[in-house]
Design a protein around this motif. Structure first.
Motif, PDB file in Angstrom:
ATOM      1  N   TYR A 153      38.991  33.103  39.160  1.00 43.16           N
ATOM      2  CA  TYR A 153      38.317  34.384  38.942  1.00 43.16           C
ATOM      3  C   TYR A 153      39.050  35.525  39.644  1.00 43.16           C
ATOM      4  CZ  TYR A 153      34.445  31.648  37.072  1.00 43.16           C
ATOM      5  OH  TYR A 153      33.683  30.795  36.329  1.00 43.16           O
ATOM      6  N   LEU A 154      38.704  36.729  39.247  1.00 41.29           N
ATOM      7  CA  LEU A 154      39.377  37.906  39.788  1.00 41.29           C
ATOM      8  C   LEU A 154      39.091  38.092  41.277  1.00 41.29           C
ATOM      9  CD1 LEU A 154      41.115  40.385  38.861  1.00 41.29           C
ATOM     10  CD2 LEU A 154      38.949  41.633  38.723  1.00 41.29           C
ATOM     11  N   ASN A 193      43.130  30.038  31.637  1.00 40.51           N
ATOM     12  CA  ASN A 193      41.826  30.103  32.307  1.00 40.51           C
ATOM     13  C   ASN A 193      41.893  30.869  33.621  1.00 40.51           C
ATOM     14  OD1 ASN A 193      39.093  29.628  32.020  1.00 40.51           O
ATOM     15  ND2 ASN A 193      39.134  27.681  33.130  1.00 40.51           N
ATOM     16  N   SER A 232      40.944  37.045  45.314  1.00 40.25           N
ATOM     17  CA  SER A 232      39.970  36.473  46.244  1.00 40.25           C
ATOM     18  C   SER A 232      40.644  36.032  47.538  1.00 40.25           C
ATOM     19  CB  SER A 232      39.268  35.271  45.612  1.00 40.25           C
ATOM     20  OG  SER A 232      38.670  35.617  44.382  1.00 40.25           O
ATOM     21  N   VAL A 244      35.968  36.680  44.176  1.00 46.64           N
ATOM     22  CA  VAL A 244      34.724  35.950  44.382  1.00 46.64           C
ATOM     23  C   VAL A 244      34.286  36.031  45.843  1.00 46.64           C
ATOM     24  CG1 VAL A 244      35.261  34.355  42.501  1.00 46.64           C
ATOM     25  CG2 VAL A 244      35.885  33.743  44.854  1.00 46.64           C
ATOM     26  N   ARG A 296      38.932  27.292  36.443  1.00 45.34           N
ATOM     27  CA  ARG A 296      38.894  28.736  36.288  1.00 45.34           C
ATOM     28  C   ARG A 296      39.277  29.427  37.583  1.00 45.34           C
ATOM     29  NH1 ARG A 296      39.137  32.883  32.627  1.00 45.34           N
ATOM     30  NH2 ARG A 296      37.508  34.461  32.923  1.00 45.34           N
ATOM     31  N   PRO A 310      44.082  38.154  40.164  1.00 46.42           N
ATOM     32  CA  PRO A 310      43.112  37.513  41.062  1.00 46.42           C
ATOM     33  C   PRO A 310      43.453  37.771  42.525  1.00 46.42           C
ATOM     34  CG  PRO A 310      43.605  36.053  39.246  1.00 46.42           C
ATOM     35  CD  PRO A 310      44.553  37.220  39.119  1.00 46.42           C
ATOM     36  N   ASN A 363      31.705  40.871  44.395  1.00 48.58           N
ATOM     37  CA  ASN A 363      33.158  40.827  44.211  1.00 48.58           C
ATOM     38  C   ASN A 363      33.920  41.614  45.275  1.00 48.58           C
ATOM     39  OD1 ASN A 363      32.661  43.482  43.483  1.00 48.58           O
ATOM     40  ND2 ASN A 363      33.502  43.314  41.418  1.00 48.58           N
ATOM     41  N   ARG A 401      42.167  41.766  34.869  1.00 44.29           N
ATOM     42  CA  ARG A 401      41.507  42.939  34.283  1.00 44.29           C
ATOM     43  C   ARG A 401      42.470  44.118  34.213  1.00 44.29           C
ATOM     44  NH1 ARG A 401      35.826  42.748  35.453  1.00 44.29           N
ATOM     45  NH2 ARG A 401      35.127  40.628  34.933  1.00 44.29           N
ATOM     46  N   GLU A 412      41.361  34.732  35.180  1.00 40.50           N
ATOM     47  CA  GLU A 412      40.789  36.055  34.914  1.00 40.50           C
ATOM     48  C   GLU A 412      41.685  37.149  35.484  1.00 40.50           C
ATOM     49  OE1 GLU A 412      36.532  38.416  35.406  1.00 40.50           O
ATOM     50  OE2 GLU A 412      37.120  36.955  36.931  1.00 40.50           O
TER      51      GLU A 412
END
Length: 377
Positions: free
Chosen positions: A6-7, A314, A354, A9, A4, A352, A188, A318, A316
């Protein structure tokens, strides 16, 4: 299933654990202690203003609005293109939000729309109690124009710099451009205390008043005596230790977030219909989130199709914030304009971002976005 992505982290810097251990060793585990004092002092030194560490950026906005005298029946002007946490504290105090459209240069509050609102409110004999400016995705609004407009009518400004730790406007740190401001250290954000925030103000007395309110407004003395309404809003000494470590790597985190945004931009340069959020000329945009605008006709897919394709791998992503005037919660609120914010929401995507994204993860994201695009003729 692929790993995964993530947007956004948390990204620890290495010193956080030692400060947390110091908090445990001292047994100061609540909302007082040396790590908390040090974190406030170091953050104040960074931005050049006194500050108080709180449990969230929302708490900071709540106390900041109260410092400006916002109360029942008042109006507070706010951008419509923002996260709901910017606006909810207005309602906590019994006031009403008035929403203003975004400009296309920065995606922040449109100074001309704001001028129109204040002129109309002045003509009606009822000026708003305050104007809240939000620095969206780490880019400052055009503060000179906004502040000048507000000063013309004697309306104070509060900065929501929750997304803009490390950003600047004409060489000045975000959060020092109005009398009072709020920052967020949510998990975040560019730097984090896992949860937490900071209120800063130009007047040290305001900071001390906010500190008093944040500790249940307990009056001096041995007895639990209260003459004002207070809140349980103080940051813990343990979480402040994390903040101290994070503050030491803030510049590196900003550098990496910007680097990621520009890597995406360059990777999509040969594609039509995909553009990085504008980098307004008036300051340093941290690109907390790498936000892009999609033209479906030229790109070959719309924003939601890109999100779906990324989710299938998988990954992310938004949409850009849904404007407040489109939210059922605020459907009856006044809004001036809104067309720009609606367009940015309908076509905007956050990829993403990060600061600890690896090169192979970036390559995966870029590959998926490119796979749904129409080749340039």
């Amino acid at each position: 299933m692929k790993k995964r992505i993530y947007l956004s982290v948390p990204h620890m810097g290495g010193d956080e654990e030692s400060f947390v251990r110091a908090a445990f060793a001292s047994n100061w585990l609540s909302t007082v202690g040396p790590e908390l004092d040090a974190f406030e002092g170091e953050f104040a030194a960074r931005i050049g203003r006194p500050c108080v560490a709180l449990s969230s950026g929302t708490a900071a906005l709540h106390l900041g609005l109260r410092l400006l005298g916002v109360g029942p029946g008042d109006e507070v002007v706010s951008p419509t293109l923002t996260f709901v946490a910017s606006v909810n504290p207005v309602v906590y105090l019994g006031a009403r939000p008035v929403f203003v459209d975004a400009d296309r240069e920065s995606w922040n509050m449109d100074p001309q729309r704001l001028a129109d609102v204040l002129a109309a409110k002045a003509a009606s004999g009822r000026l708003p109690r305050a104007v809240m400016v939000v620095h969206l995705y780490g880019q400052t609004a055009d503060m000179d124009a906004i502040v000048a407009c507000c000063q013309r009518y004697g309306v104070p400004v509060i900065e929501d710099a929750a997304e803009a730790v490390g950003a600047s406007y004409k060489g000045r740190p975000a959060g020092t451009l109005a009398p009072v401001s709020a920052f967020s250290f949510n998990g975040n954000k560019i730097i984090t205390t896992t949860s937490g925030g900071m209120l800063a103000a130009s007047d040290p007395a305001w900071v001390e008043k906010a500190r008093f309110w944040s500790q249940q407004a307990r009056d001096p003395g041995i007895a639990y005596h209260h003459t004002e309404m207070g809140y349980n809003y103080r940051l813990s000494n343990v979480l402040a230790g994390i903040g101290r470590g994070q503050l030491r790597v803030l510049d590196e985190r900003v550098r990496r977030r910007r680097e990621i945004a520009f890597l995406y931009r360059d990777a999509f340069a040969d594609l039509s219909g995909i553009e990085l959020m504008p980098q307004a000329p008036h300051g340093l945009h941290t690109n907390w989130l790498s936000a892009f605008l999609i033209d479906p006709a030229r790109f070959g897919a719309d924003r939601d199709q890109i999100i779906e394709a990324l989710a299938g791998e998988n990954i992310e992503s938004r949409p850009v914030w849904k404007p407040m005037h489109l939210q059922p919660l605020y459907k009856d609120a006044e809004c001036v304009g809104g067309e720009v914010a609606e367009d940015l929401f309908s076509r905007g995507i956050c990829l993403p971002s990060s600061s600890n994204l690896q090169e192979d993860e970036l390559a995966r994201i870029i590959h998926v976005v490119r796979s749904v695009a129409r080749p340039r003729p």
